[in-house]
Scaffold this motif. Structure first.
Motif, PDB file in Angstrom:
ATOM      1  N   ALA A 182       0.839  -1.198   0.000  1.00 44.76           N
ATOM      2  CA  ALA A 182       0.000   0.000   0.000  1.00 44.76           C
ATOM      3  C   ALA A 182       0.875   1.249   0.000  1.00 44.76           C
ATOM      4  CB  ALA A 182      -0.907   0.010   1.230  1.00 44.76           C
ATOM      5  N   LYS A 183       0.531   2.187  -0.869  1.00 45.62           N
ATOM      6  CA  LYS A 183       1.326   3.407  -1.010  1.00 45.62           C
ATOM      7  C   LYS A 183       1.414   4.179   0.297  1.00 45.62           C
ATOM      8  CE  LYS A 183       0.879   5.603  -4.836  1.00 45.62           C
ATOM      9  NZ  LYS A 183       0.315   6.411  -5.954  1.00 45.62           N
ATOM     10  N   GLU A 184       0.301   4.280   1.013  1.00 41.12           N
ATOM     11  CA  GLU A 184       0.319   5.062   2.252  1.00 41.12           C
ATOM     12  C   GLU A 184       1.213   4.414   3.306  1.00 41.12           C
ATOM     13  OE1 GLU A 184      -3.271   4.306   5.106  1.00 41.12           O
ATOM     14  OE2 GLU A 184      -4.092   4.591   3.111  1.00 41.12           O
ATOM     15  N   ALA A 212       4.885   6.259   4.843  1.00 38.51           N
ATOM     16  CA  ALA A 212       4.557   6.681   6.199  1.00 38.51           C
ATOM     17  C   ALA A 212       5.738   7.293   6.949  1.00 38.51           C
ATOM     18  CB  ALA A 212       4.003   5.495   6.990  1.00 38.51           C
ATOM     19  N   GLY A 213       6.957   7.007   6.524  1.00 39.25           N
ATOM     20  CA  GLY A 213       8.124   7.536   7.224  1.00 39.25           C
ATOM     21  C   GLY A 213       9.386   7.282   6.432  1.00 39.25           C
ATOM     22  N   LEU A 214      10.507   7.774   6.951  1.00 38.56           N
ATOM     23  CA  LEU A 214      11.776   7.637   6.255  1.00 38.56           C
ATOM     24  C   LEU A 214      12.181   6.177   6.104  1.00 38.56           C
ATOM     25  CD1 LEU A 214      14.311   8.870   4.996  1.00 38.56           C
ATOM     26  CD2 LEU A 214      15.289   9.046   7.312  1.00 38.56           C
ATOM     27  N   LEU A 215      12.009   5.367   7.162  1.00 35.98           N
ATOM     28  CA  LEU A 215      12.406   3.965   7.104  1.00 35.98           C
ATOM     29  C   LEU A 215      11.645   3.218   6.017  1.00 35.98           C
ATOM     30  CD1 LEU A 215      13.966   1.540   8.222  1.00 35.98           C
ATOM     31  CD2 LEU A 215      12.139   1.222   9.907  1.00 35.98           C
ATOM     32  N   GLY A 259      12.283  -2.796  -3.385  1.00 34.70           N
ATOM     33  CA  GLY A 259      11.477  -3.587  -4.308  1.00 34.70           C
ATOM     34  C   GLY A 259       9.980  -3.389  -4.229  1.00 34.70           C
ATOM     35  N   ALA A 260       9.504  -2.371  -3.513  1.00 36.73           N
ATOM     36  CA  ALA A 260       8.061  -2.179  -3.381  1.00 36.73           C
ATOM     37  C   ALA A 260       7.432  -1.675  -4.677  1.00 36.73           C
ATOM     38  CB  ALA A 260       7.754  -1.199  -2.254  1.00 36.73           C
ATOM     39  N   VAL A 261       6.304  -2.281  -5.034  1.00 33.19           N
ATOM     40  CA  VAL A 261       5.435  -1.741  -6.078  1.00 33.19           C
ATOM     41  C   VAL A 261       4.258  -1.132  -5.319  1.00 33.19           C
ATOM     42  CG1 VAL A 261       4.024  -2.232  -8.104  1.00 33.19           C
ATOM     43  CG2 VAL A 261       6.125  -3.534  -7.712  1.00 33.19           C
ATOM     44  N   SER A 262       4.328   0.168  -5.114  1.00 31.43           N
ATOM     45  CA  SER A 262       3.340   0.838  -4.270  1.00 31.43           C
ATOM     46  C   SER A 262       2.050   1.086  -5.039  1.00 31.43           C
ATOM     47  CB  SER A 262       3.908   2.168  -3.752  1.00 31.43           C
ATOM     48  OG  SER A 262       5.055   1.945  -2.968  1.00 31.43           O
ATOM     49  N   VAL A 263       0.930   0.674  -4.447  1.00 30.07           N
ATOM     50  CA  VAL A 263      -0.374   0.856  -5.073  1.00 30.07           C
ATOM     51  C   VAL A 263      -1.310   1.576  -4.114  1.00 30.07           C
ATOM     52  CG1 VAL A 263      -0.110  -1.208  -6.493  1.00 30.07           C
ATOM     53  CG2 VAL A 263      -1.238  -1.389  -4.270  1.00 30.07           C
ATOM     54  N   ARG A 322      -4.658   1.794  -2.363  1.00 27.94           N
ATOM     55  CA  ARG A 322      -5.781   0.917  -2.031  1.00 27.94           C
ATOM     56  C   ARG A 322      -7.099   1.622  -2.333  1.00 27.94           C
ATOM     57  NH1 ARG A 322      -4.380  -1.208   3.985  1.00 27.94           N
ATOM     58  NH2 ARG A 322      -4.236   1.034   4.296  1.00 27.94           N
ATOM     59  N   SER A 323      -8.001   0.910  -2.962  1.00 26.00           N
ATOM     60  CA  SER A 323      -9.278   1.516  -3.355  1.00 26.00           C
ATOM     61  C   SER A 323     -10.364   1.314  -2.310  1.00 26.00           C
ATOM     62  CB  SER A 323      -9.742   0.919  -4.701  1.00 26.00           C
ATOM     63  OG  SER A 323      -9.874  -0.480  -4.588  1.00 26.00           O
ATOM     64  N   TRP A 324     -10.059   0.562  -1.261  1.00 19.34           N
ATOM     65  CA  TRP A 324     -11.081   0.275  -0.248  1.00 19.34           C
ATOM     66  C   TRP A 324     -10.733   0.786   1.145  1.00 19.34           C
ATOM     67  CZ3 TRP A 324      -7.259  -2.950  -1.652  1.00 19.34           C
ATOM     68  CH2 TRP A 324      -6.535  -3.581  -0.646  1.00 19.34           C
ATOM     69  N   ARG A 325      -9.479   1.269   1.317  1.00 22.87           N
ATOM     70  CA  ARG A 325      -9.034   1.665   2.645  1.00 22.87           C
ATOM     71  C   ARG A 325      -8.047   2.815   2.533  1.00 22.87           C
ATOM     72  NH1 ARG A 325     -11.248   0.525   7.670  1.00 22.87           N
ATOM     73  NH2 ARG A 325      -9.661   0.402   9.295  1.00 22.87           N
TER      74      ARG A 325
END
Length: 267
Positions: A102-104, A108-111, A119-123, A125-128
């Motif tokens: 989840a993108k958020e 959320a922070g520097l870490l 390797g994150a593919v940030s998306v 979320r359409s429901w939360r």
């Protein structure tokens, strides 16, 4: 490897390699020391093609689940079967492993921003969003990013989209499978929820036997199986189908039915 060579998302590979090495060294004792990770089926990993492989798993913490997968995958590729003994395998990690997050959460922070580079593919979320239920349109750019990641390598996804057990599978995962026709490898984990906090960063309890089972590739008829059939196959494969529960409270069933309807097109 050229010093400035990048992956399709613009990440510098030498930097990504050092980040994976660093986090690998920092987290190894969480799975072999403070706790013990019992692995089954990792011989499957070494025989997989280099690209278009989708790992689907149940979800117990935000980050420990993915971290364990990086350890197990790289250990297996270096010849260690069902073992992460000897951290040397992390020195030359597979750099085209991605995970859907989840993108958020990743912003959320520097870490978490640093971890996202690994390797994150940030998306979106359409429901939360921000701890509240929402209903918004699917961001097609997000689904395109998952396709790019599959074309470049391996992708890890948690199709329930939550760390709560026995929540419905998002149907968007089945759409990705039908559209991109990846090899689908189910993974079932346990013990992480007892070992770590929800984020998977703080050690909550030591001496926990964690389990990590890699199953053979799912047999999927990409052309003829329906979205619903693929979803059900995923639920059984990652052992999150309601049949795995002995007693299901009525409110749980109602919640699942409601979420299934809301998540009809969610990725």
């Amino acid at each position: 490897m050229g010093l400035l060579k990048r992956n399709p998302f613009g990440h510098i590979l030498i930097l990504k390699k050092w980040l994976i090495r660093f986090f690998g060294l920092m987290t190894h004792r969480r799975f072999r020391g403070f706790n013990e990770l019992q692995i089954e089926g990792s011989e499957i990993i070494k025989n997989l093609p280099d690209t278009n492989v989708l790992f689907v798993s149940n979800h117990q913490t935000y980050f420990a689940d993915v971290t364990a997968m990086f350890h197990v995958f790289n250990a297996s590729l270096s010849g260690r079967v069902d073992s992460i003994k000897n951290i040397g395998y992390i020195w030359n990690p597979k750099l085209n492993i991605y995970y859907v997050a989840a993108k958020e959460t990743m912003q959320a922070g520097l870490l978490t921003r640093i971890m996202a580079y690994g390797g994150a593919v940030s998306v979106e979320r359409s429901w939360r969003s921000k701890g509240k239920d929402v209903h918004r349109e699917i961001n097609l750019n997000d689904t395109e990013k998952i396709g790019i990641a599959l074309k470049d390598g391996w992708v890890i996804t948690f199709p329930q989209g939550t760390t709560k057990p026995f929540k419905p599978i998002r149907k968007g995962t089945a759409h990705i499978i039908k559209n991109h026709k990846p090899i689908v490898i189910p993974i079932v984990i346990d013990g992480f929820r007892r070992s770590f906090d929800k984020k998977g960063i703080r050690i909550k309890k030591r001496g926990i036997l964690q389990s990590f089972q890699i199953k053979p590739p799912l047999e999927i008829d990409y052309e003829n199986e329906t979205i619903e059939e693929i979803v059900e196959k995923l639920e059984y494969a990652i052992e999150q189908h309601t049949s795995f529960l002995k007693v299901i409270p009525r409110e749980v069933i109602e919640d699942m039915e409601d979420l299934n309807e809301k998540r009809k097109w969610e990725y």
